[in-house]
Design a protein around this motif. Structure first.
Motif, PDB file in Angstrom:
ATOM      1  N   GLY A 194       6.641  -5.626   5.538  1.00  0.00           N
ATOM      2  CA  GLY A 194       6.588  -4.880   4.289  1.00  0.00           C
ATOM      3  C   GLY A 194       7.529  -3.684   4.346  1.00  0.00           C
ATOM      4  O   GLY A 194       8.223  -3.360   3.370  1.00  0.00           O
ATOM      5  N   TRP A 195       7.560  -3.025   5.515  1.00  0.00           N
ATOM      6  CA  TRP A 195       8.481  -1.898   5.743  1.00  0.00           C
ATOM      7  C   TRP A 195       9.926  -2.388   5.704  1.00  0.00           C
ATOM      8  O   TRP A 195      10.786  -1.785   5.045  1.00  0.00           O
ATOM      9  CB  TRP A 195       8.133  -1.264   7.095  1.00  0.00           C
ATOM     10  CG  TRP A 195       9.109  -0.273   7.629  1.00  0.00           C
ATOM     11  CD1 TRP A 195       9.334   0.991   7.172  1.00  0.00           C
ATOM     12  CD2 TRP A 195       9.991  -0.458   8.748  1.00  0.00           C
ATOM     13  NE1 TRP A 195      10.308   1.606   7.934  1.00  0.00           N
ATOM     14  CE2 TRP A 195      10.723   0.749   8.902  1.00  0.00           C
ATOM     15  CE3 TRP A 195      10.226  -1.509   9.630  1.00  0.00           C
ATOM     16  CZ2 TRP A 195      11.680   0.900   9.908  1.00  0.00           C
ATOM     17  CZ3 TRP A 195      11.177  -1.361  10.628  1.00  0.00           C
ATOM     18  CH2 TRP A 195      11.888  -0.158  10.756  1.00  0.00           C
ATOM     19  N   ASN A 203      13.390   4.977   4.925  1.00  0.00           N
ATOM     20  CA  ASN A 203      12.479   4.090   5.631  1.00  0.00           C
ATOM     21  C   ASN A 203      12.331   4.502   7.093  1.00  0.00           C
ATOM     22  O   ASN A 203      11.250   4.396   7.668  1.00  0.00           O
ATOM     23  CB  ASN A 203      12.959   2.644   5.522  1.00  0.00           C
ATOM     24  CG  ASN A 203      11.880   1.743   4.959  1.00  0.00           C
ATOM     25  OD1 ASN A 203      10.944   2.213   4.311  1.00  0.00           O
ATOM     26  ND2 ASN A 203      11.986   0.459   5.209  1.00  0.00           N
ATOM     27  N   ARG A 204      13.412   4.960   7.694  1.00  0.00           N
ATOM     28  CA  ARG A 204      13.315   5.456   9.071  1.00  0.00           C
ATOM     29  C   ARG A 204      12.420   6.693   9.127  1.00  0.00           C
ATOM     30  O   ARG A 204      11.679   6.886  10.102  1.00  0.00           O
ATOM     31  CB  ARG A 204      14.704   5.775   9.626  1.00  0.00           C
ATOM     32  CG  ARG A 204      15.554   4.550   9.913  1.00  0.00           C
ATOM     33  CD  ARG A 204      16.761   4.911  10.763  1.00  0.00           C
ATOM     34  NE  ARG A 204      17.624   5.885  10.114  1.00  0.00           N
ATOM     35  CZ  ARG A 204      18.640   5.583   9.326  1.00  0.00           C
ATOM     36  NH1 ARG A 204      18.929   4.313   9.074  1.00  0.00           N
ATOM     37  NH2 ARG A 204      19.391   6.537   8.795  1.00  0.00           N
ATOM     38  N   ALA A 244       6.308   2.418  -1.975  1.00  0.00           N
ATOM     39  CA  ALA A 244       7.392   1.436  -1.954  1.00  0.00           C
ATOM     40  C   ALA A 244       7.029   0.159  -1.210  1.00  0.00           C
ATOM     41  O   ALA A 244       7.539  -0.916  -1.530  1.00  0.00           O
ATOM     42  CB  ALA A 244       8.644   2.060  -1.333  1.00  0.00           C
ATOM     43  N   THR A 245       6.163   0.245  -0.207  1.00  0.00           N
ATOM     44  CA  THR A 245       5.840  -0.952   0.583  1.00  0.00           C
ATOM     45  C   THR A 245       4.640  -1.719   0.034  1.00  0.00           C
ATOM     46  O   THR A 245       4.284  -2.760   0.591  1.00  0.00           O
ATOM     47  CB  THR A 245       5.548  -0.569   2.047  1.00  0.00           C
ATOM     48  OG1 THR A 245       4.393   0.281   2.098  1.00  0.00           O
ATOM     49  CG2 THR A 245       6.735   0.140   2.679  1.00  0.00           C
ATOM     50  N   LEU A 246       4.008  -1.232  -1.046  1.00  0.00           N
ATOM     51  CA  LEU A 246       2.776  -1.846  -1.531  1.00  0.00           C
ATOM     52  C   LEU A 246       2.974  -3.312  -1.909  1.00  0.00           C
ATOM     53  O   LEU A 246       2.316  -4.210  -1.367  1.00  0.00           O
ATOM     54  CB  LEU A 246       2.239  -1.052  -2.724  1.00  0.00           C
ATOM     55  CG  LEU A 246       1.003  -1.636  -3.431  1.00  0.00           C
ATOM     56  CD1 LEU A 246      -0.174  -1.746  -2.484  1.00  0.00           C
ATOM     57  CD2 LEU A 246       0.641  -0.794  -4.659  1.00  0.00           C
ATOM     58  N   TYR A 288      -2.115 -10.299  11.728  1.00  0.00           N
ATOM     59  CA  TYR A 288      -2.338 -10.496  10.284  1.00  0.00           C
ATOM     60  C   TYR A 288      -1.876  -9.282   9.488  1.00  0.00           C
ATOM     61  O   TYR A 288      -1.100  -9.409   8.539  1.00  0.00           O
ATOM     62  CB  TYR A 288      -3.828 -10.763  10.070  1.00  0.00           C
ATOM     63  CG  TYR A 288      -4.274 -11.077   8.660  1.00  0.00           C
ATOM     64  CD1 TYR A 288      -4.219 -10.119   7.645  1.00  0.00           C
ATOM     65  CD2 TYR A 288      -4.798 -12.310   8.336  1.00  0.00           C
ATOM     66  CE1 TYR A 288      -4.644 -10.389   6.368  1.00  0.00           C
ATOM     67  CE2 TYR A 288      -5.229 -12.602   7.045  1.00  0.00           C
ATOM     68  CZ  TYR A 288      -5.148 -11.644   6.061  1.00  0.00           C
ATOM     69  OH  TYR A 288      -5.577 -11.916   4.794  1.00  0.00           O
ATOM     70  N   GLU A 289      -2.331  -8.090   9.854  1.00  0.00           N
ATOM     71  CA  GLU A 289      -1.963  -6.886   9.116  1.00  0.00           C
ATOM     72  C   GLU A 289      -0.762  -6.169   9.737  1.00  0.00           C
ATOM     73  O   GLU A 289       0.080  -5.634   9.018  1.00  0.00           O
ATOM     74  CB  GLU A 289      -3.152  -5.927   9.027  1.00  0.00           C
ATOM     75  CG  GLU A 289      -4.331  -6.437   8.209  1.00  0.00           C
ATOM     76  CD  GLU A 289      -4.033  -6.557   6.719  1.00  0.00           C
ATOM     77  OE1 GLU A 289      -2.900  -6.261   6.306  1.00  0.00           O
ATOM     78  OE2 GLU A 289      -4.940  -6.962   5.980  1.00  0.00           O
ATOM     79  N   GLY A 290      -0.685  -6.142  11.060  1.00  0.00           N
ATOM     80  CA  GLY A 290       0.388  -5.392  11.711  1.00  0.00           C
ATOM     81  C   GLY A 290       1.757  -5.988  11.459  1.00  0.00           C
ATOM     82  O   GLY A 290       2.716  -5.269  11.128  1.00  0.00           O
ATOM     83  N   LEU A 291       1.881  -7.311  11.611  1.00  0.00           N
ATOM     84  CA  LEU A 291       3.170  -7.956  11.350  1.00  0.00           C
ATOM     85  C   LEU A 291       3.520  -7.870   9.866  1.00  0.00           C
ATOM     86  O   LEU A 291       4.687  -7.699   9.497  1.00  0.00           O
ATOM     87  CB  LEU A 291       3.123  -9.417  11.806  1.00  0.00           C
ATOM     88  CG  LEU A 291       4.403 -10.234  11.614  1.00  0.00           C
ATOM     89  CD1 LEU A 291       5.580  -9.590  12.331  1.00  0.00           C
ATOM     90  CD2 LEU A 291       4.201 -11.673  12.092  1.00  0.00           C
ATOM     91  N   THR A 292       2.514  -7.980   9.001  1.00  0.00           N
ATOM     92  CA  THR A 292       2.758  -7.831   7.563  1.00  0.00           C
ATOM     93  C   THR A 292       3.208  -6.415   7.232  1.00  0.00           C
ATOM     94  O   THR A 292       4.110  -6.207   6.410  1.00  0.00           O
ATOM     95  CB  THR A 292       1.490  -8.188   6.772  1.00  0.00           C
ATOM     96  OG1 THR A 292       1.150  -9.557   7.023  1.00  0.00           O
ATOM     97  CG2 THR A 292       1.697  -7.997   5.281  1.00  0.00           C
ATOM     98  N   GLN A 293       2.580  -5.428   7.867  1.00  0.00           N
ATOM     99  CA  GLN A 293       2.994  -4.034   7.641  1.00  0.00           C
ATOM    100  C   GLN A 293       4.444  -3.837   8.080  1.00  0.00           C
ATOM    101  O   GLN A 293       5.214  -3.143   7.408  1.00  0.00           O
ATOM    102  CB  GLN A 293       2.068  -3.098   8.412  1.00  0.00           C
ATOM    103  CG  GLN A 293       2.258  -1.625   8.115  1.00  0.00           C
ATOM    104  CD  GLN A 293       1.500  -1.151   6.891  1.00  0.00           C
ATOM    105  OE1 GLN A 293       1.179  -1.930   6.009  1.00  0.00           O
ATOM    106  NE2 GLN A 293       1.198   0.134   6.849  1.00  0.00           N
TER     107      GLN A 293
END
Length: 618
Positions: free
Chosen positions: A339-340, A354-355, A293-295, A331-336
């Motif tokens: 995305g969530w 999601n939780r 779902a988050t892809l 870059y990736e952590g905030l995007t992850q």
């Protein structure tokens, strides 16, 4: 002539010549089903020494992952006469040529041999019915100029009756041949092509500017049958993304989605598109869609965070300059993180599910033995190696933890801002200020850690430098940063019945059903992938690579193991017979706590996480 001017003239004398005529690249993809591509280049040049480079450091990979081993059939000529080339003895991505007098251009022919099977450094990118074409795999470029300054005209020949999608602007089409408008080398490499026999384009913002498209290629027609309900959810992904940032930095946006069981799960970001791969039943099976779902939301967020605003260590002038991943947790952590969030706000998944995904990620990180010696910052700096790290002993080694641990850290940032501002501000406000206006066509705006903390202080005055230092650089702690979960109104705990979302994702997270009880991650056939060092299986002497043969004297199955683990809470014992190479041994586990599955439970504080997951748009 002044000394400064002399130095400037000397430096310019060593610079690569520039040309008004663009490089012409022609790619023949008609044999994509055989996993071979043929490329021809016409490169303007001047007499003298010339070095051609094969793209090495690939944006989005954050690594020197250019597939140089798959370059074949290299021939270089000028005026119809072959030229001798020599690979550099140290930089294996560089090829040296002496261009004869009277020559104004050279011609290059090469083949690219696409991977037939995935391994540590290669990903399968084509089937008999579809292909994903990455331009960086099929080009050489002159050393000395920034990729922004090299202009390329690309032409592509496709298999007959195949359609295509790309963000690259099209000049003209003729049958199965496409000519694209001249763009910079940067833009070309940033604009992959998805092509296939079974193809569908869905407009996500009909009539709006900029336009957004979901373009799907699959191995058959059936996966293209996307329901109107699902289409509306992806339209909401676009609306929620634009509402979050308040401005866009692309001319149009293309989700390029390949659906095939022959391709590995994958996603990579581009400024005006994303390259996504999922299972063939992605739109037709609830479980498949749920676990991925988050892809697409993740890669969409990257258009702002990663492509437009980029850590200065990743904003390199060409594909030879090394990248520095120190700020990948942004870059990736905030995007992850977003995305969530976006997956819930767009209703791709419910807030409750999601939780539960957050609980799984938190439990995984909270049981990382490697935290005792390795900081999160070191996983980011080491990303170019960790992406290809083996799965065995991952708990002790740590992997690319800056993705999911980034979620925990940025959740805590969000809850801290909401608390400090008495609910008047949130991380959404930071996004609009840092990644938003002014909008427009693609550009790269690098940033530093100081830029990041300075903007956060404009949203909520707080010691953000110390906040990140203690979470990103600390070692010797045995706990993940769970402050955001707790401030968000929940706590991580474990229950003895598997939540439905965890059962749905079981196939994608091998062995997770016994990871937090006895400490084993396993394949369905009993092969142990990893052990959690402080739990019962590791203490009994089990290790990766071993295979469970029997459980309490009965032939192993995943269901049996789960049942026997559950019985330990009511007096049952647990003895495993395990094969290790030629040796077979029995291991009695000292474990009596039953099954353990991670969940989030309310802790009595305000449910800020629920507020965070609420949509911004109607």
């Amino acid at each position: 002539m002044s000394m400064m001017l002399r130095i400037l003239v000397l430096l310019l004398s060593f610079a690569a010549p520039t040309f008004a005529t663009p490089i012409v690249l022609q790619v023949d993809a008609t044999e994509a089903a055989r996993k071979i591509y043929h490329a021809e280049l016409h490169i303007p040049t001047a007499p003298g020494p010339l070095t051609l480079l094969y793209p090495k450091w690939i944006p989005g990979d954050h690594a020197p992952s250019g597939p140089i081993n798959d370059l074949a059939g290299l021939h270089i000529s000028a005026n119809g006469q072959p030229l001798l080339w020599k690979r550099d003895s140290i930089e294996l991505f560089a090829f040296h040529i002496d261009v004869p007098q009277g020559v104004s251009s050279i011609d290059v022919k090469l083949d690219f041999l696409s991977a037939a099977e995935a391994d540590g450094s290669n990903s399968v990118s084509s089937t008999s019915e579809l292909a994903i074409l990455s331009w960086n795999q099929m080009i050489l470029y002159p050393q000395g100029q920034a990729s922004d300054d090299l202009e390329i005209t690309a032409r592509l020949r496709l298999p007959r009756d195949w359609k295509f999608g790309t963000a690259l602007p099209v000049e003209a089409t003729n049958g199965n041949s496409v000519e694209f408008k001249a763009v910079s080398l940067t833009t070309l490499v940033d604009s992959p092509v998805l092509t296939g026999r079974h193809f569908r384009r869905i407009e996500l913002t009909p009539g709006a500017v900029p336009a957004h498209y979901l373009e799907i290629a699959a191995d058959s027609d059936e996966p293209l049958n996307v329901s109107p309900t699902v289409i509306e959810k992806y339209r909401k992904v676009v609306r929620e993304g634009r509402a979050l940032f308040g401005a866009t930095h692309y001319r149009e946006y293309h989700f390029l989605l390949a659906l095939s069981d022959q391709l590995p799960h994958f996603g990579i970001e581009h400024h005006e598109s994303s390259e996504d791969r999922a299972r063939e039943d992605y739109f037709t099976d609830f479980t498949s869609n749920l676990t991925d779902a988050t892809l697409l939301p993740h890669e969409f967020i990257h258009s702002w965070n990663g492509k437009y605003r980029r850590p200065e260590g990743l904003a390199t002038r060409d594909f030879e300059q090394p990248m520095r991943g120190d700020l990948l947790w942004v870059y990736e952590g905030l995007t992850q993180y977003f995305g969530w969030v976006l997956a819930a706000r767009s209703e791709l998944v419910t807030a409750g599910l999601n939780r539960q995904f957050l609980a799984l990620a938190a439990a995984n990180l909270d049981n990382r033995a490697g935290r005792e010696w390795r900081s999160l910052a070191d996983t980011a700096i080491s990303a170019q190696r960790l992406y290809d790290a083996r799965p065995d002993w991952e708990s002790m080694r740590r992997g690319v933890d800056f993705y999911d641990e980034g979620v925990l850290i940025w959740l805590e940032v969000d809850t801290t801002i909401r608390s400090e501002s008495q609910g008047k501000k949130s991380l959404d406000d930071f996004c609009r200020l840092f990644f938003g206006a002014p909008g427009g066509p693609p550009q790269v705006k690098p940033y530093t850690f100081e830029d990041l903390t300075g903007t956060l202080n404009n949203i909520a005055n707080y010691d953000w430098k110390a906040f990140f230092e203690t979470r990103v650089n600390r070692i010797g702690t045995d706990r993940a940063p769970l402050g955001g979960i707790e401030a968000g109104g929940y706590r991580l705990t474990y229950v003895d019945l598997m939540p439905g979302s965890e059962a749905a994702s079981e196939g994608n997270r091998p062995g997770i059903s016994v990871a937090y009880s006895i400490g084993l991650r396993m394949r369905a056939d009993g092969l142990i992938i990893d052990v959690l060092p402080e739990l019962a299986a590791a203490q009994a002497g089990l290790g990766p690579g071993m295979r469970v043969v029997t459980v309490n004297g009965q032939e192993y199955s995943a269901e049996l193991l789960n049942d026997e683990v559950r019985k330990t809470k009511t007096g049952g014992s647990l003895e495993l017979t395990v094969r290790n190479g030629r040796s077979i041994s029995n291991y009695k586990l000292n474990y009596h706590d039953g099954a353990k599955y991670p969940v989030l439970q309310r802790n009595g504080q305000a449910a800020l996480i629920d507020d965070i997951l609420k949509p911004l748009t109607r």
